[in-house]
Design a protein around this motif. Structure first.
Motif, PDB file in Angstrom:
ATOM      1  N   ARG A 178      -0.216   2.283  -5.950  1.00 15.59           N
ATOM      2  CA  ARG A 178      -0.987   2.080  -7.251  1.00 15.59           C
ATOM      3  C   ARG A 178      -1.105   3.213  -8.315  1.00 15.59           C
ATOM      4  N   ASP A 179      -0.027   3.272  -9.370  1.00 11.31           N
ATOM      5  CA  ASP A 179      -0.047   4.307 -10.140  1.00 11.31           C
ATOM      6  C   ASP A 179       0.406   4.040 -11.463  1.00 11.31           C
ATOM      7  N   ASP A 180       0.921   5.025 -12.107  1.00  7.01           N
ATOM      8  CA  ASP A 180       1.121   4.526 -13.564  1.00  7.01           C
ATOM      9  C   ASP A 180       2.586   3.876 -13.631  1.00  7.01           C
ATOM     10  N   PHE A 181       3.171   3.790 -12.714  1.00  8.54           N
ATOM     11  CA  PHE A 181       4.591   2.950 -12.657  1.00  8.54           C
ATOM     12  C   PHE A 181       4.164   1.755 -12.504  1.00  8.54           C
ATOM     13  N   ALA A 182       3.172   1.223 -11.746  1.00  8.28           N
ATOM     14  CA  ALA A 182       2.727  -0.103 -11.730  1.00  8.28           C
ATOM     15  C   ALA A 182       2.028  -0.462 -12.927  1.00  8.28           C
ATOM     16  N   GLU A 183       1.799   0.300 -13.943  1.00  7.32           N
ATOM     17  CA  GLU A 183       0.858  -0.254 -15.160  1.00  7.32           C
ATOM     18  C   GLU A 183       1.218  -1.401 -15.814  1.00  7.32           C
ATOM     19  N   PRO A 184       2.532  -1.728 -15.896  1.00  7.44           N
ATOM     20  CA  PRO A 184       2.990  -3.271 -16.612  1.00  7.44           C
ATOM     21  C   PRO A 184       2.285  -4.366 -15.845  1.00  7.44           C
ATOM     22  N   LEU A 185       2.121  -4.187 -14.462  1.00  7.39           N
ATOM     23  CA  LEU A 185       1.730  -5.379 -13.703  1.00  7.39           C
ATOM     24  C   LEU A 185       0.150  -5.476 -13.860  1.00  7.39           C
ATOM     25  N   HIS A 186      -0.516  -4.215 -13.769  1.00 11.77           N
ATOM     26  CA  HIS A 186      -2.145  -4.294 -13.812  1.00 11.77           C
ATOM     27  C   HIS A 186      -2.632  -4.834 -15.110  1.00 11.77           C
ATOM     28  N   ASN A 187      -1.858  -4.892 -16.087  1.00 10.05           N
ATOM     29  CA  ASN A 187      -2.274  -5.746 -17.254  1.00 10.05           C
ATOM     30  C   ASN A 187      -2.008  -7.108 -17.332  1.00 10.05           C
ATOM     31  N   ALA A 188      -1.237  -7.418 -16.242  1.00  7.27           N
ATOM     32  CA  ALA A 188      -1.067  -9.124 -16.191  1.00  7.27           C
ATOM     33  C   ALA A 188      -1.838  -9.567 -15.166  1.00  7.27           C
ATOM     34  N   VAL A 189      -2.151  -8.963 -14.183  1.00  7.83           N
ATOM     35  CA  VAL A 189      -2.991  -9.693 -13.163  1.00  7.83           C
ATOM     36  C   VAL A 189      -4.380 -10.110 -13.315  1.00  7.83           C
ATOM     37  N   SER A 190      -4.411 -11.575 -12.919  1.00  3.20           N
ATOM     38  CA  SER A 190      -5.782 -12.273 -13.344  1.00  3.20           C
ATOM     39  C   SER A 190      -6.965 -11.994 -12.247  1.00  3.20           C
ATOM     40  N   GLU A 191      -6.550 -11.450 -11.149  1.00  5.05           N
ATOM     41  CA  GLU A 191      -7.490 -11.024 -10.119  1.00  5.05           C
ATOM     42  C   GLU A 191      -7.026 -10.070  -8.971  1.00  5.05           C
ATOM     43  N   THR A 192      -7.745  -9.136  -8.773  1.00  6.35           N
ATOM     44  CA  THR A 192      -7.423  -7.897  -7.717  1.00  6.35           C
ATOM     45  C   THR A 192      -8.249  -8.419  -6.553  1.00  6.35           C
ATOM     46  N   VAL A 193      -7.150  -8.226  -5.519  1.00  7.23           N
ATOM     47  CA  VAL A 193      -8.085  -8.330  -4.239  1.00  7.23           C
ATOM     48  C   VAL A 193      -8.020  -7.049  -3.405  1.00  7.23           C
ATOM     49  N   GLU A 194      -9.109  -6.293  -3.222  1.00  7.56           N
ATOM     50  CA  GLU A 194      -9.252  -5.378  -2.258  1.00  7.56           C
ATOM     51  C   GLU A 194      -9.217  -5.314  -0.635  1.00  7.56           C
ATOM     52  N   CYS A 195      -8.526  -4.700  -0.043  1.00 14.63           N
ATOM     53  CA  CYS A 195      -8.295  -4.696   1.384  1.00 14.63           C
ATOM     54  C   CYS A 195      -8.642  -3.497   1.906  1.00 14.63           C
ATOM     55  N   GLU A 196      -9.725  -3.502   2.779  1.00 16.82           N
ATOM     56  CA  GLU A 196     -10.269  -2.255   3.479  1.00 16.82           C
ATOM     57  C   GLU A 196     -10.309  -2.700   4.992  1.00 16.82           C
ATOM     58  N   LEU A 197      -9.615  -1.629   5.863  1.00 15.13           N
ATOM     59  CA  LEU A 197      -9.696  -1.948   7.331  1.00 15.13           C
ATOM     60  C   LEU A 197     -11.144  -1.363   8.052  1.00 15.13           C
ATOM     61  N   THR A 198     -11.691  -2.351   8.444  1.00 15.62           N
ATOM     62  CA  THR A 198     -12.905  -2.003   9.297  1.00 15.62           C
ATOM     63  C   THR A 198     -12.691  -1.981  10.723  1.00 15.62           C
ATOM     64  N   LYS A 199     -13.657  -1.586  11.569  1.00 16.00           N
ATOM     65  CA  LYS A 199     -13.586  -1.467  12.885  1.00 16.00           C
ATOM     66  C   LYS A 199     -13.413  -3.210  13.388  1.00 16.00           C
ATOM     67  N   TYR A 200     -14.055  -3.882  12.632  1.00 13.98           N
ATOM     68  CA  TYR A 200     -13.906  -5.377  13.020  1.00 13.98           C
ATOM     69  C   TYR A 200     -12.655  -6.152  12.595  1.00 13.98           C
ATOM     70  N   GLY A 201     -11.795  -5.423  11.666  1.00 17.63           N
ATOM     71  CA  GLY A 201     -10.682  -6.177  11.173  1.00 17.63           C
ATOM     72  C   GLY A 201     -10.633  -6.082   9.669  1.00 17.63           C
ATOM     73  N   PRO A 202      -9.714  -6.503   8.812  1.00 13.40           N
ATOM     74  CA  PRO A 202      -9.399  -6.204   7.403  1.00 13.40           C
ATOM     75  C   PRO A 202     -10.361  -6.960   6.805  1.00 13.40           C
ATOM     76  N   ARG A 203     -11.058  -6.362   5.664  1.00 12.31           N
ATOM     77  CA  ARG A 203     -12.095  -6.916   4.867  1.00 12.31           C
ATOM     78  C   ARG A 203     -11.656  -7.099   3.609  1.00 12.31           C
ATOM     79  N   PHE A 204     -11.377  -8.390   3.121  1.00 11.45           N
ATOM     80  CA  PHE A 204     -10.753  -8.763   1.873  1.00 11.45           C
ATOM     81  C   PHE A 204     -12.018  -9.027   0.894  1.00 11.45           C
TER      82      PHE A 204
END
Length: 197
Positions: free
Chosen positions: A121-147
């Motif tokens: 996720r950087d300036d290179f990917a900027e053209p895509l950031h402007n086109a996305v309708s929703e961003t889903v974050e993923c965080e690894l927790t001790k219980y598994g992935p949290r979306f």
């Protein structure tokens, strides 16, 4: 984690997934580990390119691969090929920008969700950031992935002993459903991951 989202989507929705792979995200080994039945895997159609040009060509042909049975398009690490060192200066940026345009055209022509991930996720990917309708974050927790995103989050995590770990947001939803006068319904829908909610 991406594989969990795809399999969960197919378990909840009818239809197939069309997957344009990058960097080996669509290997059968990973998908077999999380799929409850092999019939789910029959509904995932994977195309693989091994160079930026092959990946771009697959994106060009993608509209022809989407049928009325397609319920999801998967584009993992969408930017990865276009960051390659073997591309001439500026060529990767141009190809990536054109690839983003192809995805935007696809969104305009079909009513199918597109699950797209980035390698960085950087300036290179900027053209895509402007086109996305929703961003889903993923965080690894001790219980598994949290979306988590604007319209949903992971509420329950499976534990190895067959039990589950719940979240406060999960209990807010339970209370809101059972006692709406006490707790307002403001929680977002839950996301399933590897068979858990």
């Amino acid at each position: 984690m991406l594989q969990s989202l795809v399999v969960d989507h197919l378990l909840l929705e009818s239809g197939d997934a069309v997957w344009v792979d990058a960097r080996g995200n669509g290997t059968t080994q990973q998908l077999c580990q999380i799929a409850p039945t092999m019939r789910v895997l029959d509904r995932i159609h994977i195309a693989r390119g091994f160079t930026p040009w092959q990946h771009y060509s697959l994106l060009t042909d993608l509209p022809d691969q989407i049928t009325e049975d397609t319920s999801l398009v998967v584009l993992p690490e969408f930017d990865w090929f276009y960051r390659a060192d073997d591309l001439r200066r500026g060529q990767g940026e141009r190809m990536f920008s054109e690839a983003v345009s192809r995805v935007m055209e696809l969104l305009d022509n079909v009513d199918v969700p597109i699950l797209l991930t980035l390698s960085e996720r950087d300036d290179f990917a900027e053209p895509l950031h402007n086109a996305v309708s929703e961003t889903v974050e993923c965080e690894l927790t001790k219980y598994g992935p949290r979306f988590s995103g604007d319209s949903f989050e992971t509420l329950v995590y499976p534990l190895e002993n067959g039990m589950v770990q719940t979240t406060i947001a999960y209990w807010n939803q339970i209370l809101a459903a059972r006692h709406p006068a006490v707790v307002p319904v403001t929680s977002s829908p839950e996301v399933t991951t590897v068979g858990a909610n």
